[in-house]
Structure formats: C-alpha cells, structure tokens
Design a protein around this motif. Structure first.
Motif, PDB file in Angstrom:
ATOM      1  N   PHE A  39      41.987   7.706 -20.374  1.00  0.00           N
ATOM      2  CA  PHE A  39      41.478   8.135 -18.809  1.00  0.00           C
ATOM      3  C   PHE A  39      42.648   9.324 -18.327  1.00  0.00           C
ATOM      4  O   PHE A  39      43.694   9.141 -18.620  1.00  0.00           O
ATOM      5  CB  PHE A  39      40.374   7.753 -17.331  1.00  0.00           C
ATOM      6  N   LYS A  40      42.595  10.421 -18.180  1.00  0.00           N
ATOM      7  CA  LYS A  40      43.099  11.204 -17.651  1.00  0.00           C
ATOM      8  C   LYS A  40      43.458  11.302 -16.442  1.00  0.00           C
ATOM      9  O   LYS A  40      41.991  11.664 -15.213  1.00  0.00           O
ATOM     10  CB  LYS A  40      43.473  13.357 -18.078  1.00  0.00           C
ATOM     11  N   ILE A  41      45.022  11.849 -15.505  1.00  0.00           N
ATOM     12  CA  ILE A  41      44.814  11.968 -13.887  1.00  0.00           C
ATOM     13  C   ILE A  41      45.119  13.249 -14.093  1.00  0.00           C
ATOM     14  O   ILE A  41      45.942  13.880 -14.365  1.00  0.00           O
ATOM     15  CB  ILE A  41      45.540  10.528 -13.651  1.00  0.00           C
ATOM     16  N   GLN A  54      38.377  21.202 -10.922  1.00  0.00           N
ATOM     17  CA  GLN A  54      38.064  20.633 -10.274  1.00  0.00           C
ATOM     18  C   GLN A  54      37.667  20.420  -8.822  1.00  0.00           C
ATOM     19  O   GLN A  54      37.076  20.173  -7.260  1.00  0.00           O
ATOM     20  CB  GLN A  54      37.978  19.391 -10.520  1.00  0.00           C
ATOM     21  N   THR A  64      40.692  12.934 -13.787  1.00  0.00           N
ATOM     22  CA  THR A  64      40.354  13.913 -14.034  1.00  0.00           C
ATOM     23  C   THR A  64      38.880  13.977 -15.897  1.00  0.00           C
ATOM     24  O   THR A  64      37.918  14.743 -16.111  1.00  0.00           O
ATOM     25  CB  THR A  64      41.185  15.071 -14.917  1.00  0.00           C
ATOM     26  N   GLN A  67      36.981   9.208 -20.859  1.00  0.00           N
ATOM     27  CA  GLN A  67      36.479   9.278 -22.596  1.00  0.00           C
ATOM     28  C   GLN A  67      35.353   8.437 -22.404  1.00  0.00           C
ATOM     29  O   GLN A  67      35.947   7.537 -21.894  1.00  0.00           O
ATOM     30  CB  GLN A  67      37.846   9.282 -23.393  1.00  0.00           C
ATOM     31  N   MET A  79      35.320   9.726 -13.283  1.00  0.00           N
ATOM     32  CA  MET A  79      36.154  11.431 -13.682  1.00  0.00           C
ATOM     33  C   MET A  79      35.606  11.625 -11.653  1.00  0.00           C
ATOM     34  O   MET A  79      34.621  11.731 -10.929  1.00  0.00           O
ATOM     35  CB  MET A  79      34.986  12.508 -13.832  1.00  0.00           C
ATOM     36  N   ASN A  80      36.767  11.950 -10.998  1.00  0.00           N
ATOM     37  CA  ASN A  80      37.075  12.548 -10.098  1.00  0.00           C
ATOM     38  C   ASN A  80      37.263  10.851  -8.542  1.00  0.00           C
ATOM     39  O   ASN A  80      37.416  11.536  -7.784  1.00  0.00           O
ATOM     40  CB  ASN A  80      35.509  13.338  -9.498  1.00  0.00           C
ATOM     41  N   LYS A 116      33.459   9.245  -4.052  1.00  0.00           N
ATOM     42  CA  LYS A 116      32.931  10.465  -3.263  1.00  0.00           C
ATOM     43  C   LYS A 116      31.387  10.326  -2.824  1.00  0.00           C
ATOM     44  O   LYS A 116      30.987   9.317  -4.154  1.00  0.00           O
ATOM     45  CB  LYS A 116      32.460  12.110  -3.249  1.00  0.00           C
TER      46      LYS A 116
ATOM     47  N   ASP B 848      47.254  17.905 -15.654  1.00  0.00           N
ATOM     48  CA  ASP B 848      46.689  16.343 -15.784  1.00  0.00           C
ATOM     49  C   ASP B 848      47.692  15.999 -17.277  1.00  0.00           C
ATOM     50  O   ASP B 848      47.803  16.206 -18.115  1.00  0.00           O
ATOM     51  CB  ASP B 848      45.137  16.341 -16.118  1.00  0.00           C
ATOM     52  N   THR B 849      47.749  14.711 -17.223  1.00  0.00           N
ATOM     53  CA  THR B 849      48.335  14.320 -18.338  1.00  0.00           C
ATOM     54  C   THR B 849      47.547  13.043 -18.732  1.00  0.00           C
ATOM     55  O   THR B 849      46.703  12.305 -17.854  1.00  0.00           O
ATOM     56  CB  THR B 849      49.386  13.512 -17.411  1.00  0.00           C
ATOM     57  N   ASP B 850      47.038  13.302 -19.761  1.00  0.00           N
ATOM     58  CA  ASP B 850      45.997  12.493 -20.540  1.00  0.00           C
ATOM     59  C   ASP B 850      47.295  10.713 -21.090  1.00  0.00           C
ATOM     60  O   ASP B 850      48.066  10.180 -21.005  1.00  0.00           O
ATOM     61  CB  ASP B 850      45.976  12.666 -22.094  1.00  0.00           C
ATOM     62  N   LEU B 851      46.237   9.723 -20.159  1.00  0.00           N
ATOM     63  CA  LEU B 851      47.180   8.094 -20.676  1.00  0.00           C
ATOM     64  C   LEU B 851      46.286   6.901 -21.076  1.00  0.00           C
ATOM     65  O   LEU B 851      45.490   6.930 -21.376  1.00  0.00           O
ATOM     66  CB  LEU B 851      46.878   7.600 -19.126  1.00  0.00           C
TER      67      LEU B 851
END
Lengths: 121, 851
Positions: A39-41, A54, A64, A67, A79-80, A116, B848-851
């Motif tokens: 995942f991405k943050i 977003q 954000t 995958q 996501m989110n 949310k 944003d950053t991929d982890l």
C-alpha cells in the motif's frame, strides 16, 4: 467527524478498526529481499493536506492506494483509511518520513485505522 | 302473545291483483309460529305485523308511528304504481281497491320477513311480488339490504358482549394454568387462549384486562420454556393476534416478548415462523423501541439467514423488517453486511417476480447502498446487473427505488464491471420516460458510470446514448437537476475513449450545439456552467465543430464568463490583501472561480486552433486578461493561459498584440517554472513573438530558452527527448554552429502516464459524485478541486501549428529525479513505475510513498 479533522497534537478519541498486516517477502528489482506491504501512504505533519488530490482534511497519515492481492488488501486495509497507530507508534502526529520508517521497521504491522462511513457514520 | 288461529289459508290474490305467482298460496301449518309472530289473530290485526299495529317485533326500523305514514304512502304508492306504470286502465271500484289493499297487507309481513330474515323462510314459498315496474324496486325491496345489515349488527353486539364477558372471567384462570408446571396443562391453556384471541371481543378483553401484562408474560414464558409444538403454536398465535392492536403491541413489548419471538425465528416449523415474523413486523412498524430490542436480541442475523427461504410473501415481510431496522442505523447495516446480506438480497432480485417482494428488497438495498462498506459488497455481488433487470418493470415504485439504489452505487461501480451493457442500455431508454425523477436518476447514473471508464463510455455511445442525452437536455429546459448530470455524461463521453470523436460529431449532428450554448446563459448556475465549459472544450477537439460553435456565439460567451470569474478573483484577492487571513478560493454555488477561469481559458485554447476563431478572440480584447493570468499562482491556469497565447501567437497579428500587452516579462518568468507544460508553452510563445526580431535577439533568446529549459536541476520527466519542437530546434542549430547539446536527435516520445490517480485531468472527467446520503434526490456535483498538474511531455510534437495531443496530467507524484546525467533511453522508461523520490524542494507539496 473530528477524527478526520484532527489537529495534530490535540487529544482525540474515536473508534478504530484493528488491522494486522503480515508483510510478504519479495525480491526487489535488484534481487534483494524486501518485505512488501502493498500500500501507499501519504500525509504527515510536514505535508500540506490541502494539496492532496484526494482532498484529505488533516495532517494524518492516509492510505492512498492499496494494491490488489497484496498483504494490505488481504488484511483489510482500504484506500483512504487513516492510520492512527502502528505497532504502538502514534501516527497522528508525525512526519511523513517518520511514518515510513515506523512502517518499514517490523514485518508484522498491528495498526489501528479509522475509516469514514464505518468507524463513524 | 295469545292468538286465535284463523282459518287456514288466508284469502290471497284474487281479482285484478297482479301477481307472478299462482293464485293459491299454500300456507303450511308449520308456519304457526310465524303467524304468531305476525300477530295473526291479535286484536287489531290487519294482516301484517309491525307496521300498522306498532306491536313490538324484531323489526325495529319499521315500527312506530312512522309506520302509518309509510303505510299510507306505500299504499298510495302502490296505488299509483298500479295505476300508472303498468298502464292499467283506471277504474277500480272502491271495493276492489279495498280488497286489494287487504291482500297487500296480508302479504306485507311476509315480504318484509323475506327481506330481513331470509333464513327463516321456507324453501319454495313464493310471495307475490308487489313490484309493478321491474325497473323500480318497491320500498320494501330498497330497505332490504340495510335492514339485513342492521340485523347482523345487533346479533354481533349481543355476541360480542357475551364473548367479552366470558373472556374477562376466564383470564385469571388461564394465567394460572399457563404458569402451571405440567406441560400438558400449559399446552391446553395456550390453545385455549389462542382460540379466545381469534375473536375480537375476547381479544380486546385480554388486552384491556388489568392482568394483560401477566397474561402475556405467561405466554412469553411458555414460549421460551416449552418444547411442545402445540404450546408454541398457541402462544405465538395469540401474540400474533394481539399484535394487531396498539395495546397488544405495547403489552408484548413490555413483557419482553421480542427476545422470545426472535428466538422463534430459528424454528423449523413454518407456521410458528410465519406467526413470529409477522408479529415482529407489526411490532417494528408500530411500537416504539422495538427496533432497538430486535437489534439487541440478534434479530438481524436471523432475518438475514431467513432470506434463503423461498416463500415470496414471507420474504417480503422479512425484507421489510430488515429495511425498517437498517434505515438510519449504521451498525445494523454493518451487521447485515457481515451476515452476507447483500449477496442474498441480490439473489432475491434475480430470482423472483413478485412485485411486492422486489419492491421491499430494492428498498433494503437502497438503505444499504449509502453505507460505504456495503457498497462494494453489493456491487461485487452483481447488484448493478440485478437492479438493471427491473428497470423496465411496470411498477413505478420499483423502478424508482432501483434507480435510486443504482445511483448510490454508481460511484463505486466505475472501476470494474464487465456486463453493465444491459444496465446502460436500460438507462438510455429510461431517459425517454415521462417522469422527471426517473430522468434525473438515469442521467445521474450515466454520468457517474461514464466517469473515467472507457468501456462504459464506449457502450453508451454505441447504444445511442449521445442522441438520447441531447434530446433529454433539449426537453429539460431550465431544469438543472436534469441538465447538469446529462451534460457531465456528455462531457465524459466526448473524450478519452475509442469513440470520442464519433461522440463529438454526434452531439453536433443531434442538434446539441445550440442548446449547449444557450445553457451557458443565465439562469444557469455555476456547476452547470462549469460542466458546459468542459463539454465545449471537448467538442472543440473535433475540427468540424469549430465553425458551428463559433456561429452560436460560444466564444463571446466564454469570454464573458472568463471576465466575470476573473474579476471576482481579483476582487477577492484585493480584499484579502488589504485584510488578513488566508485567501480561500472564491466559491459560488460550490464552484471556485479559479476552476471557471481555467475551464474557459482551456476551451478557448482548443477553439483557437482554428484561424477564424482566433480572429474572433483577438477582436474581443481578451488578450490582456490572458497575460494577467500568466501571473496567477495556480499552475493549471498558467498553463492554459500560456497555451492559448501560444495558439494566438501563430498569427502575426496575434503575436503583435501579445507583445504589446507586455507578455514577454511574465513569459520569461514562466520559463523557469517547474511545470514542464508551462515552461514549454512559454518558450513557444516567446519564440513565435520573436519571428521578426533582429537576428542577434533571436540568438540571445535561443540561448535563454535553451538554458532555462535544459538546466541542471530542472525536473525532466522520464528523460524524455527534445522538448523543443523541431522548428525551434532548428533555429537553435544555427547553420554554422554544430549544436553540441546533450540531446541527440530522435523522435520525441509521447508518454501518457495514467497514474495520476484522481487528478484533475484535461478530459475534465469529474470525480464520481458521492452517494446520496439520506436517499434523497440530492445534487450531483462533486468534482475534485483542481490540483497542481503537470502535463506529460507530449509537447515535442507539432508545436508548430497546434497542440494536437490530449494532455494528460500527472500531478502530485513528482517526476523521476534525473540529476545531472540525462538518460536518453526513452524506451526503458516508458511506463515504468519507478517509485517517486521526494523532490528536493524544501516546500514539499504533497506526495505519497510506496511501502
């Protein structure tokens, strides 16, 4: 709703979803073994949330992207989601880099996440 | 009453008495009691019962004083009838008349009795009818039905009182028996109570008795404790009957009936199950506090499990219960989700045709569809397709609910979804409906589904969606709730998919251009105008639309809107600068003026590809505003402003006008922008403006441009090749100076990077709108705010005459940082998803950053 409009550093109480993510071992493009979460943050107190595409509303750490078929998706991360805590570290008041560091640190992540529509109506 | 029997066989029907029956009417002696009842032989008996004598009979309505009058009039009436309607010749003697009257009187009681108490008549007895005119009923006949009803009412009253008395006396005893230890006793008591509860009087007695709560508590206890089927049936049947009344509901609720009933939902016996669910349904409908109690007792999970049964009426009740429980309650919705509710509900929609069941199911789905956790589950279970099956149904309420649900789901359904063709086709057909709500919903759903989804866009185009939408817009007139989503849908369909060009032409061919330009005028509000501007921009991508658009006066209107929005921004920023505080965007109707400016300038940019349009634009004295916009801080606005100036500068007059406005200074500034598009357009404008300058100026300019565009720390996007258009490059390569720049020659590569996520793309696809909370017909717009975007390096091609490429945007993910050595192998980098590094700027915007 103050969960998503949180002023970093102030006290906050909210419901959260516990998520346990077991990272998977993959080889990166150079052949080294890495633990991938999938995942991405984005976000952090050093970022400007008003510029987020977003439309996030505070300086928290947000997911954000998740995958498909990744450990994150399997663990139930969406996501989110806003990550409140990771392995005991408070992610509501930290910089982006620090959040990345905390997340990369351990192979298993025990996170508390606010979402949310779920943890509040 | 005493009587004297008269001779048998009273004289009947003689003379000119019209009668349909034979002259002789047998009077069997078994009719004695009726004779008695008639009062035959009584003093004063004139041959009938209550009418004349006023004696008390069981025919109250015809007794009393009025009887005389009635008698008279009826007799008179009879006389008249006799005389008039049948054309009888007049001329009866008085004797004959009296004779007839007597006979009439004698049969009167029989007729009346026949009218009121037909069950007391013998079979086969015929009473002469006094009806002379078959179309006009006699008075007795007319009063027959009301008097029968009255008779029944009196009978009921008498019985009612009996029942009530009985029940009241029995209740304490029954309560004791129900609490007995012996199961057989309890069973019989329960059955008896059930019997009592079936009749209305005793039911009321039970409910109104001071021991009602005890009684019901006893029943509930019997329910919970017994294993005996009869007891259960009796008890739950009683509760069911009681649940039709308010006091009954209250009593059940207070005695803790709900947990017991919920437990019964697991019963394998159908009748018990049906009683239980119906009782719960009544409680949920009419009793305060039941919802919470059912939820606490775990009713939701059980009800979802019951959805697997296949009795349609039963399912209708269960789904209605679910809807009542879930409405407005987030937790319930989540419980339903966790119990696999969405899957079952979608299955029901697919499998059954009973309208009531379909309607209640669609309502549950509607309630669930506003919950963001349920939405994806419903979509994944095939909810959209299942709902699509019923869009053509006769039942209006079903269609409406399906549409609302689809609309709520449609923002979650854009990502995936093969197999939406039926739905899309159905929606296009519904655009032709006569109901405003239906059209609004259909347009909204189409708008959402076509957002960023190529497949849906193509499908809708192929089923004639464009023509249908244009027709809808024309018919909708000023109704923005319809026109706005329709315009958004058209906007989506005119860009970035296989049939976009066909769509752009189709809008024109369906006669859409006049109405579109007309809608740009008041009273349209800003959200609609914003959507229209996006659509105009997309339509202008098709060269065949240039002339028609110009003829409709769209350029003038766009410039007006631009000026107005621009002035608004100016005013607001001057207010802010004089005061303090952060300048928020200037919003009007939820739309920022910056968006309007960007949209309008973008549309003018595309329109300016055509030379006549350019002439019009020049004539409108708007170039100063474009130049002003170059100073704006938002990169998007800078880019479109530079872009339109680039187009305008392709004519000599345009270039001159631009230069006169003093554009050179801001453009030179913009050369250093970190946004490639801005920089490139700025370079192009400067270059074009310099066409007829002296040679050394040109050379200096070239140097300047080269330096600024190719400098070290400039972010180069994936190491793309020459940023300059071929002609610009040629000038740099002055004939006597081999240019030893770090770039080779080669075709510029065009990348389209789609991973901008939900960025504000050039195609002006807005974000799918948020689902309608509260299930109301809400507003539609919810576009994303414009964010800082940077275009791909499609600039390389054809900058000489027009910017032919659709410009994608790749926003916040900063480009690969190449450092000082520029990698010239575009093939390597094409489409490679390298993790973006944080930019070196201290001011990190957002990444944003991929982890």
């Amino acid at each position: 709703m103050s969960t998503f409009f949180h002023q970093a550093g102030t006290a906050m109480e909210c419901l959260s979803i516990p998520i346990t993510l077991h990272k998977e071992s993959v080889l990166d493009h150079e052949g080294r073994e890495v633990h991938r979460c999938g995942f991405k943050i984005g976000g952090g107190i050093d970022q400007d949330f008003r510029k987020s595409p977003q439309n996030y509303s505070d300086n928290g750490i947000y997911v954000t992207e998740v995958q498909e078929n990744s450990p994150a998706a399997k663990a139930g991360l969406r996501m989110n989601d806003k990550i409140l805590q990771c392995n005991g570290y408070d992610l509501t008041m930290c910089t982006h880099k620090k959040a990345v560091d905390y997340i990369k640190k351990y192979p298993v992540l025990n996170m508390l996440v606010a979402r949310k529509g779920v943890t509040h109506s | 009453m005493s009587y004297q029997m008269q001779a048998q066989g009273r004289p009947m029907s003689h003379g000119q008495y019209v009668s349909n029956s034979p002259a002789d009417l047998p009077m069997p002696s078994v009719k004695e009691h009726t004779l008695m009842w008639q009062g035959v032989g009584q003093p004063g008996y004139v041959g009938d019962s209550g009418i004349q004598s006023g004696a008390t009979t069981q025919a109250p309505s015809l007794s009393g004083r009025g009887g005389d009058d009635d008698m008279d009039t009826s007799e008179g009436g009879v006389m008249l009838n006799m005389g008039g309607s049948s054309g009888y010749s007049a001329g009866y003697t008085q004797d004959q008349v009296e004779d007839m009257n007597a006979q009439l009187n004698q049969t009167r009681s029989q007729r009346i009795r026949a009218a009121m108490f037909p069950e007391t008549l013998d079979e086969g007895m015929e009473i002469p009818s006094t009806q002379f005119d078959t179309t006009q009923p006699t008075a007795v006949q007319r009063l027959a039905e009301p008097s029968q009803m009255l008779k029944h009412a009196v009978v009921n009253l008498i019985n009612y009182q009996d029942d009530a008395d009985l029940a009241t006396r029995a209740i304490p005893e029954l309560i004791k028996l129900l609490n007995d230890e012996d199961q057989v006793v309890v069973s019989h008591a329960a059955m008896m109570v059930h019997q009592l509860s079936k009749k209305e009087a005793s039911r009321h007695a039970i409910m109104n008795s001071p021991q009602a709560t005890k009684m019901i508590a006893a029943l509930v206890r019997a329910l919970s404790n017994s294993n005996d089927l009869e007891t259960t049936k009796g008890a739950v049947g009683t509760l069911h009957n009681l649940s039709h009344h308010r006091q009954g509901l209250l009593a059940i609720f207070k005695s803790g009936g709900i947990p017991a009933l919920v437990k019964l939902l697991s019963s394998p016996v159908e009748s018990v199950l049906f009683y239980a669910i119906t009782t719960l349904h009544n409680l949920l409908l009419h009793q305060e506090g039941s919802k919470m109690a059912v939820r606490l007792a775990g009713g939701l999970q059980k009800m979802v499990a019951l959805l697997q049964r296949n009795n349609v009426k039963f399912l209708a009740i269960v789904t209605d219960c679910l809807q009542i429980l879930a409405y407005g309650n987030q937790e319930s919705k989540l419980i339903i989700l966790a119990s696999q509710g969405p899957m079952e509900l979608v299955r029901i929609l697919r499998s059954y045709t009973y309208e009531k069941l379909l309607w209640t199911t669609s309502r549950v789905l509607k309630v669930l569809s506003v919950c963001s956790s349920n939405k994806p589950a419903i979509v994944e279970a095939g909810g959209m397709q299942a709902l699509a099956m019923h869009l053509g149904h006769q039942s209006h309420r079903l269609v409406q609910n399906c549409l609302w649900t689809c609309r709520n789901l449609s923002d979650a359904a854009t990502k995936q979804q093969e197999g939406l063709e039926t739905l899309l086709q159905g929606l296009v057909q519904l655009l032709g409906s006569s109901d405003v709500n239906v059209i609004t919903c259909a347009a909204g759903i189409l708008s959402n589904l076509t957002c960023n989804n190529q497949r849906n866009k193509t499908v809708v185009c192929q089923v004639g969606g464009i023509e249908a939408l244009v027709r809808t817009i024309i018919h909708a007139g000023d109704r923005e709730e319809i026109t706005e989503p329709a315009i958004c849908a058209l906007r989506h369909m005119t860009s970035r998919h296989a049939e976009a060009e066909m769509a752009q032409n189709a809008v024109r061919l369906s006669g859409g251009l006049p109405v579109i330009v007309r809608l740009l005028q008041p009273p349209s509000r800003w959200p609609l105008i914003k959507a229209l501007i996006g659509l105009v921009r997309n339509l202008a991508l098709c060269p065949a639309n240039h002339a028609p658009l110009r003829e409709q006066g769209v350029i003038t209107r766009l410039v007006q809107l631009l000026i107005r929005a621009f002035q608004d921004i100016q005013r607001r920023s001057s207010v802010v600068s004089s005061g303090s505080g952060q300048p928020q965007g200037s919003y009007a109707d939820g739309v920022r003026m910056e968006e309007i400016v960007e949209g309008a300038v973008g549309a003018l940019h595309i329109l300016a590809r055509e030379s006549h349009n350019r002439a019009v634009i020049r004539g409108l004295s708007v170039i100063p505003i474009f130049v002003q916009l170059l100073y704006n801080e938002i990169e998007n606005i800078q880019r479109v402003a530079a872009g339109v100036l680039c187009e305008l500068a392709s004519d000599k007059e345009g270039a001159d006008m631009i230069e006169q406005e003093g554009a050179t200074a801001p453009l030179t500034e913009l050369l250093h922008s970190r946004n490639e598009g801005v920089a490139t357009y700025a370079a192009a404008v400067l270059f074009r403006m310099s066409e007829d300058k002296p040679q050394d100026y040109k050379k200096r300019l070239s140097m300047e441009l080269t330096n600024s565009l190719f400098r070290e720390d400039h972010h180069l996007w994936n190491g793309d090749l020459p940023l300059m258009p071929p002609d610009l490059q040629q000038d740099i390569l002055a004939p006597d100076q081999p240019y030893e720049g770090p770039y080779g020659q080669g075709p510029p590569s065009v990348h389209s990077n789609q991973d901008g996520g939900r960025s504000y793309r050039q195609g002006y696809d807005a974000l799918p709108v948020e689902s309608m909370q509260g299930l109301e017909l809400g507003s539609h717009h919810g576009g994303p705010p414009p964010s800082a975007t940077s275009p791909t390096m499609g600039m390389g091609m054809n900058m000489g005459h027009s910017m032919g490429l659709p410009i994608q945007s790749n926003n916040y993910a900063p480009v690969d940082h190449m450092g000082s050595d520029l990698d010239f192998d575009p093939l390597n980098h094409m489409g490679q998803a390298t993790p973006p590094q944080p930019p070196h700027d201290a001011q990190a915007a957002w990444y944003d950053t991929d982890l």
